[in-house]
Motif scaffolding. Structure first.
Motif, mmCIF file in Angstrom:
data_model
loop_
_atom_site.group_PDB
_atom_site.id
_atom_site.type_symbol
_atom_site.label_atom_id
_atom_site.label_comp_id
_atom_site.label_asym_id
_atom_site.label_seq_id
_atom_site.Cartn_x
_atom_site.Cartn_y
_atom_site.Cartn_z
ATOM 1 N N ILE A 102 -4.990 -4.839 -3.955
ATOM 2 C CA ILE A 102 -4.988 -3.439 -3.534
ATOM 3 C C ILE A 102 -6.380 -2.838 -3.616
ATOM 4 N N LEU A 122 0.820 -1.205 0.000
ATOM 5 C CA LEU A 122 0.000 0.000 0.000
ATOM 6 C C LEU A 122 0.860 1.265 0.000
ATOM 7 N N SER A 156 1.928 6.429 -8.208
ATOM 8 C CA SER A 156 0.738 7.236 -8.427
ATOM 9 C C SER A 156 1.074 8.509 -9.187
ATOM 10 N N ALA A 164 -4.713 4.047 -1.116
ATOM 11 C CA ALA A 164 -3.562 3.735 -0.265
ATOM 12 C C ALA A 164 -3.673 4.569 1.013
ATOM 13 N N TYR A 165 -2.676 5.425 1.294
ATOM 14 C CA TYR A 165 -2.726 6.237 2.513
ATOM 15 C C TYR A 165 -3.934 7.174 2.475
ATOM 16 N N GLU A 204 2.262 1.825 -3.376
ATOM 17 C CA GLU A 204 1.226 2.271 -4.306
ATOM 18 C C GLU A 204 1.356 3.766 -4.597
ATOM 19 N N ASN A 205 1.650 4.552 -3.584
ATOM 20 C CA ASN A 205 1.779 5.993 -3.794
ATOM 21 C C ASN A 205 2.985 6.351 -4.656
ATOM 22 N N SER A 213 -2.462 7.991 -4.556
ATOM 23 C CA SER A 213 -3.452 6.938 -4.727
ATOM 24 C C SER A 213 -4.560 7.060 -3.689
#
Length: 509
Positions: A430, A313, A320, A327-328, A316-317, A324
């Motif tokens: 995700i 996660l 991005s 995610a956070y 993931e950013n 994202s």
């Protein structure tokens, strides 16, 4: 079989203090419904309403069964939950109790059997209304049996309601193939009448169309069943009935990233197909079974993302375009208290919000459109060929674009079936985090095409589960029956025809 075939819990005296339109405001009662109970359409509606009430009680099982063995969600406390997570469960554990699902099943069987009798007796109970109610019941029965297949592989196939002691006490298990055939037949029967609704016009309950079973829910369930049973053509056919629909009442994939969090708060979004509703304010309804009660937000929360999942996660950013949304601040949050692995989608007020939901009563989403897009993508990959691979990547990228994540840049001529399946698995992991999908995605990957990717499946479990030794996991997962739950020991003792899952059968080990 009384332990399995839980009696109907309707007393035939109305819905407590509510009217028949209050589809959420029902509490269980402990009385059987005799055949002579069924006289009016209102009584059919009462029993059907109870079916939805019982579906809410299954949510804890759906959370534990769908997540803990997959390695993306960890049980950081709870002895039985950790045994399930570590593949150390025994048949006496409460974690393998299937009674809540047989309660739903008995409701469904009762409606399917007796609603036609009511249609004959009550002239106000139209054939269209009867068929609509029966379509909901057929979904319930198919969904229960599908849940049993995915968790037990084999289970008793029960097509009659248990209302008297005359019902056979001893019932053996049916094979996965037999159960799947019945599931598909039930869904097709529900759709064949043409009475399954596209929407519900209910002024008292704005979420009725998402919280009650519709034609769209039947399509989604069949998409899932076909994918599990390796009927890839069928999977794509039913997915397309959702994806390509022009109906004004269709569920629609929401392409706007700013709308992503509304899927969970307030819920019942345009993207939703069917979700088990919890509403404490409108109906003063207990929310003990809501995912908000299980995915609590604190440093000591029992269920949190695993370290491996939290790492994904966070990465993931990095992939991005902006940040994202899943995610956070979307899937997880910390709010400065260090609970960075806690699940936020069932607790938060919104994306990147520092506030909590007004009420801790998040719905449990069974199906939404992103799920359908990714199921179709998986079916295309299993069908094979560069055109199908490209179509699958395009579907994955639709989901990624909505999340503000960089599109996959894949040379279709260089990929393999396995690498393509991993793209789908990673995207589902995700996008559908903590939504009860992960374990079934992994098992489907591991068992399909004659267990073609069993070794890779085991590697994925080992790589994500740091709470038990890799040697133990590998030794257990060599036996494919260990991928399923044990039959509850109490039911084995009460039913001479009911046999144990071979992996857990101590008499043969």
């Amino acid at each position: 079989m009384k332990k399995i075939l839980i009696c109907l819990a309707i007393a035939g005296v109305g819905l407590l203090n509510s009217g028949c339109n209050d589809w959420l405001d029902v509490l269980p009662k402990n009385e059987q419904v005799a055949p002579d109970y069924w006289k009016t359409k209102e009584q059919v509606e009462e029993v059907l309403t109870q079916g939805y009430a019982y579906m809410r009680t299954t949510v804890p099982n759906l959370i534990y069964w769908g997540e803990l063995r997959g390695g993306s969600i960890y049980a950081y406390s709870g002895a039985e939950q950790q045994k399930l997570q570590n593949f150390q469960l025994t048949a006496s554990s409460s974690m393998c109790n299937w009674s809540s699902f047989y309660q739903v099943l008995n409701i469904a069987n009762s409606i399917i059997k007796y609603a036609p009798d009511v249609h004959v007796q009550d002239e106000t109970y139209t054939e269209a209304a009867m068929n609509s109610h029966m379509a909901e019941a057929y979904f319930m029965r198919a969904w229960v049996n599908f849940t049993l297949v995915r968790n037990y592989k084999e289970a008793p196939l029960i097509l009659e309601p248990y209302v008297t002691d005359s019902y056979p006490f001893n019932i053996g298990k049916s094979s996965e193939e037999t159960l799947i055939a019945q599931i598909k037949e039930d869904i097709k029967t529900a759709l064949a009448s043409g009475a399954a609704k596209e929407f519900y016009d209910n002024d008292a309950w704005a979420g009725a169309t998402k919280g009650r079973i519709t034609k769209w829910a039947l399509y989604a369930l069949m998409t899932d069943v076909c994918l599990w049973s390796e009927d890839y053509e069928g999977c794509i056919e039913y997915a397309d009935l959702l994806i390509n629909s022009n109906s004004s009442h269709r569920p629609a994939f929401m392409a706007d990233s700013e709308q992503w969090f509304t899927i969970f708060n307030p819920g019942n979004s345009n993207e939703s197909i069917f979700e088990i509703n919890f509403d404490v304010l409108t109906y003063n309804q207990p929310v003990d079974y809501s995912p908000s009660a299980y995915f609590t937000y604190s440093v000591s929360a029992r269920l949190q993302y695993s370290l491996a999942m939290l790492t994904r996660l966070m990465l993931e950013n990095l992939n991005s375009n902006e940040s994202s949304v899943r995610a956070y601040g979307g899937a997880y949050n910390d709010l400065g208290i260090g609970a960075t692995s806690s699940i936020w989608k069932y607790q938060g007020y919104g994306y990147l919000s520092s506030g909590y939901r007004d009420q801790q009563d998040a719905n449990w989403i069974l199906y939404r459109m992103a799920d359908v897009l990714l199921m179709k993508a998986e079916a295309l990959v299993w069908q094979g060929g560069t055109a199908n691979f490209q179509a699958a990547i395009d579907l994955i990228n639709r989901v990624r674009i909505r999340a503000n994540v960089t599109e996959l840049d894949v040379n279709i001529n260089d990929v393999t079936e396995e690498s393509m399946l991993k793209y789908v698995l990673e995207e589902r992991d995700i996008e559908l985090a903590a939504e009860g999908k992960r374990w079934y995605d992994l098992v489907r990957f591991g068992k399909s095409k004659g267990y073609k990717y069993q070794n890779t499946f085991v590697d994925l479990i080992v790589d994500n589960n740091a709470s038990v030794s890799s040697q133990w996991l590998r030794s257990v997962l060599k036996n494919t029956y260990a991928w399923y739950l044990p039959v509850p020991q109490s039911d084995i003792e009460r039913n001479s025809l009911l046999t144990q899952n071979p992996y857990y059968d101590i008499t043969s080990n």
